[in-house]
Motif scaffolding. Sequence first.
Motif, PDB file in Angstrom:
ATOM      1  N   HIS A  83      17.106   6.331  46.314  1.00  0.00           N
ATOM      2  CA  HIS A  83      15.973   5.526  45.358  1.00  0.00           C
ATOM      3  C   HIS A  83      16.522   4.537  45.221  1.00  0.00           C
ATOM      4  CE1 HIS A  83      13.140   4.984  43.045  1.00  0.00           C
ATOM      5  NE2 HIS A  83      12.062   4.990  43.439  1.00  0.00           N
ATOM      6  N   THR A  84      16.490   3.270  44.874  1.00  0.00           N
ATOM      7  CA  THR A  84      16.913   2.196  44.427  1.00  0.00           C
ATOM      8  C   THR A  84      17.095   1.908  42.842  1.00  0.00           C
ATOM      9  OG1 THR A  84      15.449   0.980  44.662  1.00  0.00           O
ATOM     10  CG2 THR A  84      17.072   0.766  46.570  1.00  0.00           C
ATOM     11  N   GLY A  85      16.018   2.867  42.563  1.00  0.00           N
ATOM     12  CA  GLY A  85      15.429   2.719  40.900  1.00  0.00           C
ATOM     13  C   GLY A  85      16.080   3.433  40.206  1.00  0.00           C
ATOM     14  N   SER A  86      16.215   4.676  40.355  1.00  0.00           N
ATOM     15  CA  SER A  86      16.731   5.760  39.706  1.00  0.00           C
ATOM     16  C   SER A  86      17.778   5.739  40.333  1.00  0.00           C
ATOM     17  CB  SER A  86      15.629   7.078  40.031  1.00  0.00           C
ATOM     18  OG  SER A  86      15.745   7.164  41.139  1.00  0.00           O
ATOM     19  N   GLN A 111      11.431  12.354  44.515  1.00  0.00           N
ATOM     20  CA  GLN A 111      11.075  11.666  43.933  1.00  0.00           C
ATOM     21  C   GLN A 111      10.891  12.071  42.815  1.00  0.00           C
ATOM     22  OE1 GLN A 111       7.826  12.009  46.950  1.00  0.00           O
ATOM     23  NE2 GLN A 111       7.654   9.940  47.419  1.00  0.00           N
ATOM     24  N   SER A 114      12.975  11.161  40.207  1.00  0.00           N
ATOM     25  CA  SER A 114      13.117   9.142  40.202  1.00  0.00           C
ATOM     26  C   SER A 114      11.300   9.072  38.772  1.00  0.00           C
ATOM     27  CB  SER A 114      12.685   8.459  41.573  1.00  0.00           C
ATOM     28  OG  SER A 114      13.861   8.474  42.298  1.00  0.00           O
ATOM     29  N   GLY A 116       9.531   7.842  36.259  1.00  0.00           N
ATOM     30  CA  GLY A 116       9.945   6.897  35.180  1.00  0.00           C
ATOM     31  C   GLY A 116      10.417   6.208  35.502  1.00  0.00           C
ATOM     32  N   PHE A 117      10.485   6.004  37.159  1.00  0.00           N
ATOM     33  CA  PHE A 117      11.142   4.766  37.359  1.00  0.00           C
ATOM     34  C   PHE A 117      10.030   4.025  38.615  1.00  0.00           C
ATOM     35  CE2 PHE A 117      14.630   7.128  36.498  1.00  0.00           C
ATOM     36  CZ  PHE A 117      15.914   6.042  35.828  1.00  0.00           C
ATOM     37  N   PRO A 118       9.469   3.591  38.170  1.00  0.00           N
ATOM     38  CA  PRO A 118       7.850   2.867  38.932  1.00  0.00           C
ATOM     39  C   PRO A 118       8.807   2.077  39.846  1.00  0.00           C
ATOM     40  CG  PRO A 118       7.706   1.609  36.745  1.00  0.00           C
ATOM     41  CD  PRO A 118       9.025   3.063  36.831  1.00  0.00           C
ATOM     42  N   ASP A 119       9.891   0.887  39.890  1.00  0.00           N
ATOM     43  CA  ASP A 119      10.160   0.424  40.905  1.00  0.00           C
ATOM     44  C   ASP A 119      11.680   0.862  41.953  1.00  0.00           C
ATOM     45  OD1 ASP A 119       8.646  -1.432  39.291  1.00  0.00           O
ATOM     46  OD2 ASP A 119       9.523  -2.310  37.712  1.00  0.00           O
ATOM     47  N   GLY A 120      11.235   0.417  42.829  1.00  0.00           N
ATOM     48  CA  GLY A 120      12.582   1.174  43.739  1.00  0.00           C
ATOM     49  C   GLY A 120      11.668   1.198  45.047  1.00  0.00           C
TER      50      GLY A 120
END
Length: 296
Positions: A83-86, A111, A114, A116-120
């Motif tokens: 996941h690129t966000g978290s 998921q 991840s 709390g990391f809406p982007d990614g």
Amino acid sequence: MVLLVRGVVQDEPPPDTRTLYLNHPVLRDSASQLLTISTKVVGPIGLLYVCQREMAVTVPHDKNVSIIGSDDVTTCIILVLRHTGSGAVGFAHLDGSCTEECVVNMVHRIQELSMGFPDGRLEMSLIGGFTHVLRYGEQVFYSLMVAVHKHQTEIELVLACVGELNTIMRNNVHWPLLYGAGVMVKSGEVFPANFPDKGPEQPLRLARLFTGLQPVLDVYDCSLGLLRIGPFNYEPMRSVDLWLQQSDEFILQALSTTPDVEPPHTVMAVRIKLHVNNCILYPPYSEVQSSIVDVY
């Protein structure tokens, strides 16, 4: 329809690796770049080794694990999801058994980690599955593509070093170029690797492959830094003593899908599997837990 390449949703899963590269030359380029990287010999410190038919998921702030990896891959395929966000990353060594279940479980775990990391987005890398005359690797590849294609979450394929891109011809025999790979947990960098130390309880983890048990085990709890194998049930194999009396060549030809290109230690590993399957040291109901910190 959630398999993506360069942001474009694929209407159908690619039927084989050659079609994948014909339709998406950019994946050929990224595979070629991976092959220019020297294979790294990874030691045990900070390593989480994933055996065949196992998976693991962790996060960048894991204090115990800095690299997840696996090797001894010929027709199997290494799957890396990140996941690129978290930065949460999953890693699996797949042989075609319960592939869809593994994808579902891995995506779910990533998921969860991840939140709390809406982007990614989820990015996928594949290594292994060299070109073999019996097309075992292609079967694993297609089952994985179908599993990803059926999933509701969008998954972007960013690296695929499989099939012809992971194959070289030597003396009229196809050989894998890469036998293993690792991923840096903090950065998500995927690199060629081999692992002299393959982690705790290797005999039991290998022996499980001869029991007929199909699920891909999730072997790591990153919240506790705990490697957990099982529980699972197995029955001792019949005629193990007879198998162990056979020559190395006989065992290799009878029990390997790719006897001509296996690493040198393969027969010894098979003998260990056979021995443990018939050994009273492990009860039929097996569960082993090891702290990564305690082991290393």
